[in-house]
Design a protein around this motif. Structure first.
Motif, PDB file in Angstrom:
ATOM      1  N   TRP A   1       0.827  -1.206   0.000  1.00 27.51           N
ATOM      2  CA  TRP A   1       0.000   0.000   0.000  1.00 27.51           C
ATOM      3  C   TRP A   1       0.861   1.255   0.000  1.00 27.51           C
ATOM      4  O   TRP A   1       0.554   2.235  -0.675  1.00 27.51           O
ATOM      5  CB  TRP A   1      -0.914  -0.005   1.225  1.00 27.51           C
ATOM      6  N   LEU A   2       1.938   1.207   0.775  1.00 22.52           N
ATOM      7  CA  LEU A   2       2.825   2.365   0.862  1.00 22.52           C
ATOM      8  C   LEU A   2       3.471   2.642  -0.496  1.00 22.52           C
ATOM      9  O   LEU A   2       3.609   3.799  -0.904  1.00 22.52           O
ATOM     10  CB  LEU A   2       3.889   2.131   1.932  1.00 22.52           C
ATOM     11  N   ASN A   3       3.872   1.590  -1.205  1.00 22.17           N
ATOM     12  CA  ASN A   3       4.446   1.761  -2.540  1.00 22.17           C
ATOM     13  C   ASN A   3       3.420   2.349  -3.506  1.00 22.17           C
ATOM     14  O   ASN A   3       3.758   3.178  -4.358  1.00 22.17           O
ATOM     15  CB  ASN A   3       4.950   0.409  -3.074  1.00 22.17           C
ATOM     16  N   GLU A   4       2.149   1.917  -3.375  1.00 22.24           N
ATOM     17  CA  GLU A   4       1.106   2.450  -4.240  1.00 22.24           C
ATOM     18  C   GLU A   4       0.860   3.937  -3.942  1.00 22.24           C
ATOM     19  O   GLU A   4       0.672   4.747  -4.863  1.00 22.24           O
ATOM     20  CB  GLU A   4      -0.186   1.646  -4.035  1.00 22.24           C
ATOM     21  N   LEU A   5       0.869   4.285  -2.648  1.00 24.10           N
ATOM     22  CA  LEU A   5       0.715   5.692  -2.277  1.00 24.10           C
ATOM     23  C   LEU A   5       1.890   6.523  -2.795  1.00 24.10           C
ATOM     24  O   LEU A   5       1.716   7.672  -3.225  1.00 24.10           O
ATOM     25  CB  LEU A   5       0.616   5.831  -0.759  1.00 24.10           C
ATOM     26  N   ASP A   6       3.087   5.936  -2.760  1.00 24.87           N
ATOM     27  CA  ASP A   6       4.269   6.626  -3.274  1.00 24.87           C
ATOM     28  C   ASP A   6       4.130   6.863  -4.777  1.00 24.87           C
ATOM     29  O   ASP A   6       4.472   7.934  -5.297  1.00 24.87           O
ATOM     30  CB  ASP A   6       5.511   5.787  -2.975  1.00 24.87           C
ATOM     31  N   ARG A   7       3.591   5.863  -5.485  1.00 25.90           N
ATOM     32  CA  ARG A   7       3.415   6.000  -6.930  1.00 25.90           C
ATOM     33  C   ARG A   7       2.427   7.113  -7.260  1.00 25.90           C
ATOM     34  O   ARG A   7       2.623   7.878  -8.205  1.00 25.90           O
ATOM     35  CB  ARG A   7       2.918   4.665  -7.519  1.00 25.90           C
ATOM     36  N   GLN A   8       1.357   7.217  -6.442  1.00 23.00           N
ATOM     37  CA  GLN A   8       0.318   8.209  -6.728  1.00 23.00           C
ATOM     38  C   GLN A   8       0.678   9.606  -6.249  1.00 23.00           C
ATOM     39  O   GLN A   8       0.347  10.598  -6.901  1.00 23.00           O
ATOM     40  CB  GLN A   8      -0.999   7.775  -6.071  1.00 23.00           C
ATOM     41  N   TYR A   9       1.352   9.680  -5.090  1.00 23.35           N
ATOM     42  CA  TYR A   9       1.520  10.998  -4.467  1.00 23.35           C
ATOM     43  C   TYR A   9       2.981  11.423  -4.291  1.00 23.35           C
ATOM     44  O   TYR A   9       3.249  12.482  -3.734  1.00 23.35           O
ATOM     45  CB  TYR A   9       0.829  11.023  -3.100  1.00 23.35           C
ATOM     46  N   GLY A  10       3.910  10.607  -4.749  1.00 21.96           N
ATOM     47  CA  GLY A  10       5.313  11.002  -4.683  1.00 21.96           C
ATOM     48  C   GLY A  10       5.821  11.190  -3.262  1.00 21.96           C
ATOM     49  O   GLY A  10       6.349  12.258  -2.922  1.00 21.96           O
ATOM     50  N   LEU A  11       5.689  10.173  -2.424  1.00 19.90           N
ATOM     51  CA  LEU A  11       6.114  10.280  -1.030  1.00 19.90           C
ATOM     52  C   LEU A  11       7.632  10.261  -0.874  1.00 19.90           C
ATOM     53  O   LEU A  11       8.158  10.771   0.113  1.00 19.90           O
ATOM     54  CB  LEU A  11       5.514   9.128  -0.203  1.00 19.90           C
ATOM     55  N   THR A  12       8.331   9.660  -1.815  1.00 16.03           N
ATOM     56  CA  THR A  12       9.787   9.566  -1.734  1.00 16.03           C
ATOM     57  C   THR A  12      10.428  10.492  -2.766  1.00 16.03           C
ATOM     58  O   THR A  12       9.735  11.171  -3.527  1.00 16.03           O
ATOM     59  CB  THR A  12      10.252   8.123  -1.964  1.00 16.03           C
ATOM     60  N   SER A  13      11.757  10.502  -2.779  1.00 14.07           N
ATOM     61  CA  SER A  13      12.492  11.365  -3.709  1.00 14.07           C
ATOM     62  C   SER A  13      13.695  10.613  -4.256  1.00 14.07           C
ATOM     63  O   SER A  13      13.955   9.460  -3.874  1.00 14.07           O
ATOM     64  CB  SER A  13      12.959  12.635  -2.982  1.00 14.07           C
ATOM     65  N   ASP A  14      14.441  11.267  -5.137  1.00 15.46           N
ATOM     66  CA  ASP A  14      15.655  10.645  -5.662  1.00 15.46           C
ATOM     67  C   ASP A  14      16.694  10.454  -4.561  1.00 15.46           C
ATOM     68  O   ASP A  14      17.524   9.544  -4.620  1.00 15.46           O
ATOM     69  CB  ASP A  14      16.234  11.518  -6.780  1.00 15.46           C
ATOM     70  N   GLU A  15      16.648  11.323  -3.536  1.00 12.79           N
ATOM     71  CA  GLU A  15      17.624  11.235  -2.443  1.00 12.79           C
ATOM     72  C   GLU A  15      17.238  10.170  -1.411  1.00 12.79           C
ATOM     73  O   GLU A  15      18.100   9.595  -0.748  1.00 12.79           O
ATOM     74  CB  GLU A  15      17.758  12.584  -1.729  1.00 12.79           C
ATOM     75  N   TYR A  16      15.928   9.931  -1.237  1.00 15.21           N
ATOM     76  CA  TYR A  16      15.479   8.963  -0.235  1.00 15.21           C
ATOM     77  C   TYR A  16      14.322   8.160  -0.822  1.00 15.21           C
ATOM     78  O   TYR A  16      13.211   8.657  -0.967  1.00 15.21           O
ATOM     79  CB  TYR A  16      15.023   9.668   1.045  1.00 15.21           C
TER      80      TYR A  16
END
Length: 366
Positions: free
Chosen positions: A44-59
């Motif tokens: 679920w967290l990966n899906e949220l990251d895909r939709q809302y950009g929770l992570t960055s290139d640095e982290y």
């Protein structure tokens, strides 16, 4: 422009900056919703990251997973490779629930904490309230009282202090309280597209953490009830799931009273979180079930236990997460027989009501 004021550019805090702590808060919420299933929560967290950009290139998400393991939030079975949450994660989830629910209470304005049964106590608390007849002089907070007088009457030469300006520190009795929290895990707690079990779990975890931190001499037992009733520990709460059950309220009440009989405390109480009517009894090895309407056989047995609890001086507070008029009629009858209390709560208001009622009830001397 007055010389006493200085202005500078406002720089907003970077609360949404990607990083371990911000992702951890979301991950803990997902663990509660998925009943401790780490893999599902990470999906679920990966899906949220895909939709809302929770992570960055640095982290990235890989960095977060590595930090979870390095900081002791996850453990991996060497044989099966199964990833589980650790005791540290369980405690963090409880603290997160406490901050989420109890933190909202602390933001309330003056007078939001209704405590009609408080009064002269043994130890000072952190809450403030208006002066009442019978309060001790040492409870008066002079600095705050003078500030109130200045706000109410101004700073003229005729400055005066009235009774309404006085502000006192709330006190709490040192009496212990024993609470049994009953949580309905029947199938209706996830019906109609509404997740009712997750808020119930959060309230239970937050209440347990509050008692541990603020009232360490109090006891909290937790019961779940479906077709049957059984006791669980605080440690079990993140993993709690709804089952294909009916609602055997009688079994829950019987177990709750058995637990409270063993407690040697003056204040005993039962909190019951449910969204429906009692629909089940156990008769020997068989179950008597009826989900259609209010079955008088089931209702009468439930009311008999409500009266029994009243004789034992055990008040029952029912938190009904439903608004059906006929269910409210049943709860009102149940409450009248027990001489307890009932609340008809939305999921958003559930934590607020449970905490206020707990604080109020534990101040009563029996």
């Amino acid at each position: 422009m007055p010389a006493n004021y200085r202005f500078s550019d406002y720089i907003p805090p970077e609360d949404n900056a990607p990083g371990f702590e911000s992702l951890l808060k979301i991950f803990l919420q997902l663990l509660t919703i998925t009943s401790g299933d780490v893999r599902e929560a990470l999906e679920w967290l990966n899906e949220l990251d895909r939709q809302y950009g929770l992570t960055s290139d640095e982290y990235g998400m890989g960095d977060f997973l590595a930090d979870l393991k390095r900081n002791g939030y996850l453990s991996e079975d060497p044989g099966s490779g199964e990833i589980k949450i650790s005791a540290k994660s369980e405690q963090k989830i409880r603290k997160s629930a406490l901050e989420e629910i109890f933190g909202k209470l602390k933001k309330g304005g003056k007078g939001s904490h209704a405590t009609p049964h408080s009064g002269l106590g043994d130890e000072a608390g952190t809450d403030r309230r208006e002066f009442q007849f019978g309060d001790a002089l040492e409870q008066i907070q002079m600095t705050d009282s003078i500030r109130n007088a200045q706000l109410n009457h101004g700073l003229g030469t005729d400055f005066f202090l009235t009774e309404k300006d006085l502000e006192v520190t709330e006190t709490e009795h040192k009496t212990n309280a024993s609470t049994v929290l009953m949580i309905d895990i029947s199938h209706s707690m996830i019906l109609y597209g509404e997740d009712r079990i997750t808020p119930a779990k959060k309230v239970a975890m937050a209440l347990a953490e509050l008692i541990k931190q603020k009232y360490p001499k109090d006891t909290l037992d937790i019961i779940v009830f479906g077709n049957d009733a059984w006791q669980i520990t605080v440690k079990d709460l993140p993993y709690l799931n709804v089952g294909p059950y009916h609602t055997n309220t009688v079994a829950g009440l019987e177990l709750a009273m058995d637990l409270l009989r063993k407690r040697k405390t003056p204040n005993k109480q039962i909190f019951m979180i449910t969204d429906g009517k009692p629909t089940c009894l156990k008769e020997g090895l068989k179950y008597y079930k009826n989900s259609f309407g209010l079955d008088r056989k089931v209702v009468n047995k439930t009311l008999t236990l409500a009266a029994q609890a009243r004789r034992l001086k055990i008040p029952i507070t029912t938190f009904m997460i439903a608004s059906d008029p006929y269910l409210q009629e049943f709860v009102e009858e149940f409450t009248k027989v027990n001489n307890g209390q009932a609340y008809y709560s939305s999921l958003q208001g559930l934590g607020n009501m449970v905490f206020e009622d707990y604080k109020r009830n534990r101040r009563k001397r029996v």
